[in-house]
Design a protein around this motif. Structure first.
Motif, PDB file in Angstrom:
ATOM      1  N   LYS A 149      10.046  21.370  29.165  1.00  0.00           N
ATOM      2  CA  LYS A 149       8.856  22.107  28.729  1.00  0.00           C
ATOM      3  C   LYS A 149       8.083  22.598  29.951  1.00  0.00           C
ATOM      4  O   LYS A 149       7.850  21.823  30.893  1.00  0.00           O
TER       5      LYS A 149
ATOM      6  N   GLY B 159      -2.955  22.589  23.423  1.00  0.00           N
ATOM      7  CA  GLY B 159      -2.051  21.680  24.135  1.00  0.00           C
ATOM      8  C   GLY B 159      -0.816  21.328  23.323  1.00  0.00           C
ATOM      9  O   GLY B 159      -0.022  20.463  23.707  1.00  0.00           O
TER      10      GLY B 159
ATOM     11  N   ASP C 173       3.282  20.505  24.152  1.00  0.00           N
ATOM     12  CA  ASP C 173       3.823  19.170  24.486  1.00  0.00           C
ATOM     13  C   ASP C 173       4.436  18.548  23.235  1.00  0.00           C
ATOM     14  O   ASP C 173       5.518  17.965  23.277  1.00  0.00           O
TER      15      ASP C 173
HETATM   16 MG    MG Z   1      -0.948  21.298  28.405  1.00  0.00          MG
END
Ligand code: MG
Ligand code: ASP
Length: 412
Positions: free
Chosen positions: A7, A152, A155
């Motif tokens: 990632k 976010g 992730d």
């Molecule tokens: Mg991040």
């Protein structure tokens, strides 16, 4: 072929140059014999820009359209990454969330992953494709609309893919080179940890160590996905970064793994609460309804039918908490003499799975703070964490003293 999930966060794909740099790393793993699933974030700053456009257009926006707009940053980087890999003669193609399809709930802007069928991508691997580049953060809701997983969220996309495809590991490339024993801005004795247990990372993540989206760590723990956090700016090194893994995989035993600190914590006290059965429910019910994230709670012993109740919550929620409690008082739900908010506090916590088997950690922590003349206002503990609220001006001092006392400069 074994599968590896890689990632790349926003800073790692911020320019075409950086995308090329990331592509080289991917090429190296392909050469190592992996089929690779790459999850990309939007270029850094892009999601914020898109959120800004939505806010400006429609302050009380329809969350489905918000998702349609803010998910688009990842579409761009996924396509650019696939093109870059093709330029390097690596067979690759991009996938948007709905094409996989990554199925989610309909809780738009904070959707949860429901399923990731792997037949689509696996059949391409079987045909000779080496890299599937997937747009992170996005999916398709059970109503058939584009959804996102919360800020976010890439992730979490990465960990979910690693679980769904039985990947050997999930490497999270970011702009920090791992997880540290404490914030290196507070003490230069902070050390990068080679390994940390899922539970410890969860405590540190929710305490404000903003390396990974908390949900991604929960998911990794549930499915036992080996997670590695490392920097995309350093030279290739197969042992770089911090491995977040199951407790059994950590051989060296240490009692404390990290010291976390948060400035964004406030202490609220209800004085002279009438102490009757159901009083806690009457206080914390309205707070929950108002969406207040209550963390620590202390109820004093009661005297003459009255008690004081103290709790902590994020500083940003103090006004809302006051409103909820004053309303509950006005309509007779609770009776108290006074509500006092103290926003000059900080929360400092020590975290470590070794605490389960080792006693005396709390005593040592309190002694260290008392030796520095720091007064503790509230204490809360869990199996692997001890947190205290103290005056904010002593936060750095407390972190440094605890880091020294638990000899964390020897960790890593
Ligand atoms: Mg991040
Ligand atoms: N681009 C999204 C964000 O900035 C998702 C992510 O990068 O994880 O929140």
């Amino acid at each position: 072929m074994p599968i590896l999930v890689m990632k790349f966060g926003g800073t790692s794909v911020a320019t075409l140059d950086r995308i090329r740099r990331a592509a080289k790393r991917i090429g190296r793993e392909v050469a190592n014999g992996y089929d690779v699933i790459v999850i990309v974030s939007a270029m850094s700053g892009e999601t914020n820009r898109l959120v800004g456009l939505v806010d400006e257009t429609s302050p009380l926006y329809d969350a489905r359209e918000y998702d349609a707009v803010v998910s688009s940053g990842e579409n761009v980087t996924a396509g650019l990454m696939a093109l870059t890999l093709q330029e390097m003669d690596i067979p690759a193609r991009s996938w948007q969330g709905w094409q996989v399809p990554l199925k989610t709930t309909s809780a738009h802007s904070a959707a949860r992953i429901v399923d990731i069928p792997n037949d689509n991508i696996n059949s391409k691997f079987a045909e000779g494709m080496k890299v599937a580049v997937v747009a992170g953060f996005q999916g398709i809701s059970d109503e058939g609309r584009i959804s996102t997983l919360g800020r976010g969220g890439s992730d979490t996309t990465a960990v979910a893919f690693a679980a769904a495809f039985g990947a050997e590991r999930c490497d999270i490339y970011t702009d920090v080179d791992g997880v540290y024993t404490t914030d290196p801005r507070i003490t230069d004795k902070a050390r990068k940890l080679k390994k940390i247990a899922f539970e410890e990372m969860l405590e540190l993540a929710s305490l404000g160590a903003k390396v990974l989206q908390t949900r991604s760590v929960e998911l990794a723990m549930r499915y036992k996905v080996k997670l590695r956090v490392l920097s995309s700016f350093e030279e290739y090194d197969p042992t770089a970064g911090t491995l977040i893994c199951a407790e059994e995989d950590i051989v060296e035993s240490r009692v404390v793994s990290g010291v976390a600190a948060s400035r964004e914590e406030a202490k609220m006290t209800l004085l002279q609460v009438k102490d009757t059965p159901g009083i806690a429910a009457a206080i914390f019910g309205p707070l929950a309804e108002a969406g207040i994230n209550v963390d620590m709670i202390v109820q004093n012993i009661s005297e003459k039918g009255h008690t004081d109740m103290t709790f902590s919550c994020p500083t940003a929620q103090v006004k809302r908490a006051e409103k909820a409690l004053n309303e509950a008082k006005a309509n007779g739900g609770i009776a108290f003499a006074e509500l006092v908010a103290d926003t000059n506090v900080a929360k400092v916590s020590v975290v470590g799975i070794g605490m389960r088997s080792q006693s005396g950690v709390a005593a040592k922590m309190f002694k260290v703070l008392s030796d520095e003349g720091i007064n503790i206002k509230v204490i809360a503990t869990s199996e692997i964490k001890i947190s205290v609220l103290i005056d904010r001006k002593y936060m750095e001092l407390a972190v440094q003293a605890l880091h020294d006392a638990f000899e964390l400069e020897k960790a890593g």
